[in-house]
Motif scaffolding. Structure first.
Motif, PDB file in Angstrom:
ATOM      1  N   UNK A 110      55.610  39.733  30.552  1.00  0.00           N
ATOM      2  CA  UNK A 110      55.304  40.644  31.845  1.00  0.00           C
ATOM      3  C   UNK A 110      55.655  40.195  32.277  1.00  0.00           C
ATOM      4  N   UNK A 111      55.555  40.215  34.026  1.00  0.00           N
ATOM      5  CA  UNK A 111      56.472  40.118  35.266  1.00  0.00           C
ATOM      6  C   UNK A 111      56.513  38.526  35.645  1.00  0.00           C
ATOM      7  N   UNK A 112      57.334  37.538  35.398  1.00  0.00           N
ATOM      8  CA  UNK A 112      57.204  36.544  35.702  1.00  0.00           C
ATOM      9  C   UNK A 112      58.345  35.913  35.632  1.00  0.00           C
ATOM     10  N   UNK A 113      58.615  35.075  36.495  1.00  0.00           N
ATOM     11  CA  UNK A 113      59.159  34.137  37.278  1.00  0.00           C
ATOM     12  C   UNK A 113      59.604  32.492  37.519  1.00  0.00           C
ATOM     13  N   UNK A 114      60.519  31.834  37.060  1.00  0.00           N
ATOM     14  CA  UNK A 114      60.296  30.224  36.977  1.00  0.00           C
ATOM     15  C   UNK A 114      61.212  30.067  38.040  1.00  0.00           C
ATOM     16  N   UNK A 115      60.835  28.811  39.078  1.00  0.00           N
ATOM     17  CA  UNK A 115      60.972  28.278  40.106  1.00  0.00           C
ATOM     18  C   UNK A 115      61.715  26.356  39.250  1.00  0.00           C
ATOM     19  N   UNK A 116      62.306  26.422  38.761  1.00  0.00           N
ATOM     20  CA  UNK A 116      63.314  24.997  38.328  1.00  0.00           C
ATOM     21  C   UNK A 116      62.714  23.606  39.208  1.00  0.00           C
ATOM     22  N   UNK A 117      63.190  22.545  38.396  1.00  0.00           N
ATOM     23  CA  UNK A 117      62.839  21.353  39.236  1.00  0.00           C
ATOM     24  C   UNK A 117      63.884  21.305  39.356  1.00  0.00           C
ATOM     25  N   UNK A 118      65.378  22.072  39.637  1.00  0.00           N
ATOM     26  CA  UNK A 118      66.556  21.947  40.278  1.00  0.00           C
ATOM     27  C   UNK A 118      66.678  22.924  41.916  1.00  0.00           C
ATOM     28  N   UNK A 119      65.810  23.593  41.693  1.00  0.00           N
ATOM     29  CA  UNK A 119      65.811  24.659  42.771  1.00  0.00           C
ATOM     30  C   UNK A 119      64.668  24.474  43.857  1.00  0.00           C
ATOM     31  N   UNK A 120      63.810  23.319  43.374  1.00  0.00           N
ATOM     32  CA  UNK A 120      62.976  23.193  43.931  1.00  0.00           C
ATOM     33  C   UNK A 120      63.748  21.987  45.040  1.00  0.00           C
ATOM     34  N   UNK A 121      64.582  20.695  44.291  1.00  0.00           N
ATOM     35  CA  UNK A 121      64.605  19.951  44.767  1.00  0.00           C
ATOM     36  C   UNK A 121      65.678  20.607  45.977  1.00  0.00           C
ATOM     37  N   UNK A 122      66.288  21.026  45.883  1.00  0.00           N
ATOM     38  CA  UNK A 122      67.608  22.305  47.087  1.00  0.00           C
ATOM     39  C   UNK A 122      67.321  22.650  47.787  1.00  0.00           C
ATOM     40  N   UNK A 123      66.489  23.837  47.403  1.00  0.00           N
ATOM     41  CA  UNK A 123      65.622  24.201  48.391  1.00  0.00           C
ATOM     42  C   UNK A 123      65.083  23.732  49.909  1.00  0.00           C
ATOM     43  N   UNK A 124      64.308  22.255  49.561  1.00  0.00           N
ATOM     44  CA  UNK A 124      63.772  21.222  50.467  1.00  0.00           C
ATOM     45  C   UNK A 124      62.628  21.658  50.236  1.00  0.00           C
ATOM     46  N   UNK A 125      61.917  22.404  49.497  1.00  0.00           N
ATOM     47  CA  UNK A 125      60.404  22.268  49.772  1.00  0.00           C
ATOM     48  C   UNK A 125      59.998  20.833  50.127  1.00  0.00           C
ATOM     49  N   UNK A 126      58.697  20.684  50.302  1.00  0.00           N
ATOM     50  CA  UNK A 126      58.185  20.038  51.090  1.00  0.00           C
ATOM     51  C   UNK A 126      56.714  20.192  50.384  1.00  0.00           C
ATOM     52  N   UNK A 127      56.104  21.215  49.809  1.00  0.00           N
ATOM     53  CA  UNK A 127      54.859  20.919  48.963  1.00  0.00           C
ATOM     54  C   UNK A 127      54.950  21.879  47.960  1.00  0.00           C
ATOM     55  N   UNK A 128      54.179  22.053  46.712  1.00  0.00           N
ATOM     56  CA  UNK A 128      54.460  22.841  45.787  1.00  0.00           C
ATOM     57  C   UNK A 128      54.436  24.363  46.649  1.00  0.00           C
ATOM     58  N   UNK A 129      53.165  24.828  47.408  1.00  0.00           N
ATOM     59  CA  UNK A 129      53.166  25.766  47.701  1.00  0.00           C
ATOM     60  C   UNK A 129      54.287  26.380  48.616  1.00  0.00           C
ATOM     61  N   UNK A 130      54.534  25.771  49.412  1.00  0.00           N
ATOM     62  CA  UNK A 130      56.238  26.057  49.982  1.00  0.00           C
ATOM     63  C   UNK A 130      57.224  26.431  49.073  1.00  0.00           C
ATOM     64  N   UNK A 131      57.277  26.176  47.751  1.00  0.00           N
ATOM     65  CA  UNK A 131      58.371  26.174  46.780  1.00  0.00           C
ATOM     66  C   UNK A 131      57.661  27.773  45.933  1.00  0.00           C
ATOM     67  N   UNK A 132      56.302  27.833  46.814  1.00  0.00           N
ATOM     68  CA  UNK A 132      56.441  29.543  46.065  1.00  0.00           C
ATOM     69  C   UNK A 132      57.247  30.375  46.964  1.00  0.00           C
ATOM     70  N   UNK A 133      57.155  30.084  47.791  1.00  0.00           N
ATOM     71  CA  UNK A 133      57.900  30.933  48.804  1.00  0.00           C
ATOM     72  C   UNK A 133      59.833  31.304  48.260  1.00  0.00           C
TER      73      UNK A 133
END
Length: 764
Positions: A92-115
């Motif tokens: 299927x059309x799938x994407x993965x956001x890794x823990x490293x991406x979340x930390x590096x991005x600076x996202x402050x919430x789970x939802x913001x990481x979905x950007x």
């Protein structure tokens, strides 16, 4: 239901007995394994390896251990097919956001990481509170009340545990008991997946997968940051691996924020005004104003989990958690303004076990929620519980016939109970208003019993055919709905794959749709009392037949590793969605009440609409590493959505066909991450939303019209600069929501200002 629960307990006991006699699986043969085999290893297999073995594999592959775990095209994704596999091979059309991406991005919430991924529309309503849709279809039918714009088409899970809201559909993100430092990865599936995960996985699935203990001893991860608007975000996870068989985990998170403004948008005068001066659409002073105009969010949670793994073939986990939260955002609106404070206090227990090819999971959530702390008409404060269980078996038939064949049958049950009677009586006494009524007025139950079958067949190594089928039997409506997914993929070689999928999914019933039974005195009219009635499908005043929302999808896609440093993911899709439901004006009648006195009843009934959504579009993600330690990612989606047979007014006097203006037609972003001088890391991102029009019901001179607000296109920029002090411990400056303007991202919501934060990421 009682018999099904007994079966689950019996199976779980049997799995434990079987696990006691299990043997260890063979070790990896480092002398013969090849690089191509290493990069396709199951993600959890890599995590479970001793650090020394992981380093050996990385050396053979010619990369670092971090790079081995971060290979984006080979991170495990199990959500797409319920089978651990590389993202590259996902059907299927799938994407993965890794823990490293979340930390590096600076996202402050789970939802913001979905950007960080394509296909997701993420709009901020107030500081830290977001609205999320997968591929749109929001605010349908247009011009209704705000809670009908909530995402009720996507299923959210944490470690396979459903965290869906059954009062009116959707998810209360602030109530999720998980912090960013506890996330291993987030898997996103775009497109109907009800055949795998049951009703409500209509437009896709967002699956949050948390960390498990890997290294012996104690491992601590934490994130702490603070900034303007009294924003304080902190979370910590402590993982301990006592032995190879026994591990445990403790987590805690806190998120406190003020709004970026203290005024509220008023529907009547169509401007932002102080809370204590709001007037309702009927022209009277509004009594349900916010008690805390400055509040955006308060959220606290903690969890504890114990893992028992007697062998590599046996895994079990027992988790407990509690959370308490408040959020002021757009959901259960009132007659003056769309923002309101909702609160939740919940606890849960989740048990899962996997033994060889058999897996089972049972979880129970209970607590209370208040959808609008100052609204008494209707009372929307209730106790609720949600019980679910799932049992599946994977049967490998590779030795039969030609090719490889896997069959995975399963059964599932879900039961949701909501009861507002206690709070109705409480508020009647507290406010001396004996006529107060609730939305439900008593205990109400929705349950589903399901059976599903997944087939995965490889006739030859390059071709894969998948099929999944599911039947959901609901207590209301008393019908069985069938969902399916059929797909085929072709691997040209290890670097290029094409796929095609056809699928159908349906939504479940909601408490509001089915059981709403509210009667409210409005005024005296013609010398008689005028009452407003909210009538759910399962109430005497509603003569409509309830049909569940359904979506059909056709999709083709391509994934490719064009060069060693350039990766491509493309998808083209078309969907048909119908059977939307909404609360609409039904009729006005004069009749006697139980005492024989005449009264006027203005009936609003939940009903299926004639509107049908036809959508086609495309999403893409391009990842490029021009130099070592630099990664550039460009992603986005574009679509055209046409609504057929939509009503110009809530009275449904005229039906037309028009372009859906509620969803941005173009959305996505670009991220750039650069690590330099070994200790410095810069991550910058831009997220874009094209123009949109949000419409909402308003009352004018006995006519049910709609009001609109035009939202211009918006560019949102973020920047995080981090300095590694020691090992994986960093200090950072985090800047969010930089934009040329501060206009709202969501209809009638807050203006969004820049957020400046400083903090630290800890890992030891």
């Amino acid at each position: 239901m009682q018999r099904i629960r007994q079966i689950f307990l019996f199976v779980i006991l049997g799995l434990h007995i079987k696990g006691a006699w299990a043997q260890e699986s063979p070790k990896i043969d480092f002398s013969t394994i090849k690089k191509t085999e290493i990069v396709k290893l199951n993600y959890d297999v890599l995590l479970d390896l001793p650090l020394s073995d992981l380093k050996k594999l990385a050396e053979i592959a010619g990369i670092t251990t971090d790079e081995l775990l971060q290979l984006s095209l080979n991170q495990e994704v199990s959500t797409a097919s319920k089978k651990g596999e590389s993202l590259f091979e996902s059907p299927l059309s799938a994407s993965v956001i890794s823990k490293e991406e979340i930390v590096l991005s600076g996202a402050t919430t789970i939802v913001e990481a979905l950007r960080l991924v394509q296909g997701l529309i993420v709009r901020q309503e107030s500081n830290g509170n977001f609205d999320v849709h997968i591929r749109g279809n929001d605010n349908v039918p247009p011009g209704n009340m705000a809670h009908f714009s909530e995402n009720t088409l996507s299923l959210v899970m944490i470690d396979n545990r459903i965290v869906y809201n059954y009062i009116n559909g959707g998810i209360f993100w602030e109530s999720l008991p998980v912090g960013l430092s506890d996330i291993e990865r987030i898997e996103i599936i775009r497109g109907p997946a009800s055949s795998l995960y049951g009703p409500n996985a209509v437009s896709g699935v967002i699956h949050i997968i948390t960390k498990k203990p890997v290294e012996k001893g104690i491992k601590v991860n934490g994130d702490f940051q603070a900034g303007n608007f009294n924003t304080k975000v902190a979370d910590i996870s402590v993982l301990s691996k006592f032995t190879q068989k026994i591990q445990c985990k403790f987590t805690g998170s806190a998120d406190f924020r003020d709004r970026t403004m203290t005024e509220f948008y008023e529907f009547l005068r169509q401007q932002y005004l102080p809370s204590d001066s709001l007037i309702s659409m009927f022209g009277n002073r509004f009594e349900g104003k916010s008690t805390r105009p400055e509040l955006a969010k308060e959220a606290l949670s903690t969890t504890a989990e114990l893992f028992y793994c007697p062998s590599t073939d046996i895994f079990s986990g027992l988790q407990f958690g509690i959370q308490k939260s408040k959020a002021q955002s757009v959901f259960f609106e009132n007659l003056a303004t769309p923002l309101s404070i909702r609160s939740s206090e919940t606890s849960f227990i989740d048990y899962k076990i996997q033994a060889f090819n058999l897996s089972a999971q049972v979880n129970f959530l209970t607590g209370n929620q208040n959808l609008h702390e100052m609204m008494l008409k209707p009372v929307v404060h209730y106790d609720y519980s949600f019980l679910t269980g799932n049992l599946e078996y994977e049967l490998n038939l590779h030795g039969i016939g030609v090719g490889e064949l896997t069959i995975r049958p399963g059964i599932n049950f879900q039961e949701a109970k909501y009861d507002d009677s206690k709070y109705i009586e409480l508020y009647r006494k507290e406010y001396s208003k004996p006529d107060l009524a609730g939305l439900l007025n008593g205990e109400r139950t929705l349950n589903t019993i399901s059976g599903n079958l997944r087939i995965d067949y490889k006739p030859v190594s390059k071709i894969r055919i998948i099929g999944s089928f599911r039947g959901d039997k609901f207590n209301y409506p008393n019908k069985t709905y069938i969902s399916y997914q059929l797909g085929v993929s072709y691997n040209f070689n290890s670097n290029h794959i094409i796929r095609a999928v056809a699928s159908k999914a349906n939504r479940s019933a909601f408490m509001g749709d089915v059981y709403a039974d509210y009667k409210n005195l409005l005024m005296q009219m013609q010398g008689l009392p005028l009452y407003q009635i909210y009538a759910g499908f399962n109430t005497p005043r509603n003569a409509n037949d309830y049909k569940l929302l359904t979506q059909f999808m056709y999709e083709v896609g391509y994934r490719g590793m064009v060069t060693d440093n350039f990766q491509v993911d493309l998808e083209f899709f078309s969907t048909i969605t119908d059977k939307f439901s909404a609360l609409m004006p039904s009729n006005r009648i004069i009749e006697p009440n139980n005492e024989g006195q005449m009264e006027i009843l203005d009936v609003w009934a939940y009903q299926n609409m004639d509107v049908k959504s036809l959508q086609y579009g495309s999403s893409w993600a391009l990842s490029y590493s021009p130099v070592k330690k630099m990664n550039l990612k460009l992603f986005g989606s574009i679509h055209k959505t046409t609504l057929h047979d939509i009503a110009i007014t809530l009275n449904q006097d005229f039906l037309i066909t028009a372009k859906a203006k509620n969803t941005p037609t173009l959305y996505g972003g670009i991220t750039l991450n650069y690590n330099f001088l070994d200790r410095w890391n810069i991550n910058s991102s831009v997220y874009y939303l094209s123009e949109q029009t949000y419409s909402r019901y308003q009352f004018q001179s006995n006519n049910h019209q709609s009001m609109e607000i035009e939202l211009d296109s918006k560019i949102i920029a973020n920047l995080k600069i981090a300095y590694r002090v020691y090992a994986n411990n960093t200090v950072f400056l985090n800047i969010r929501n930089l934009s040329p303007d501060t206009k709202p991202e969501f209809g009638y919501a807050d203006k969004i200002n820049a957020l400046f934060m400083v903090g630290t990421n800890l890992s030891f």
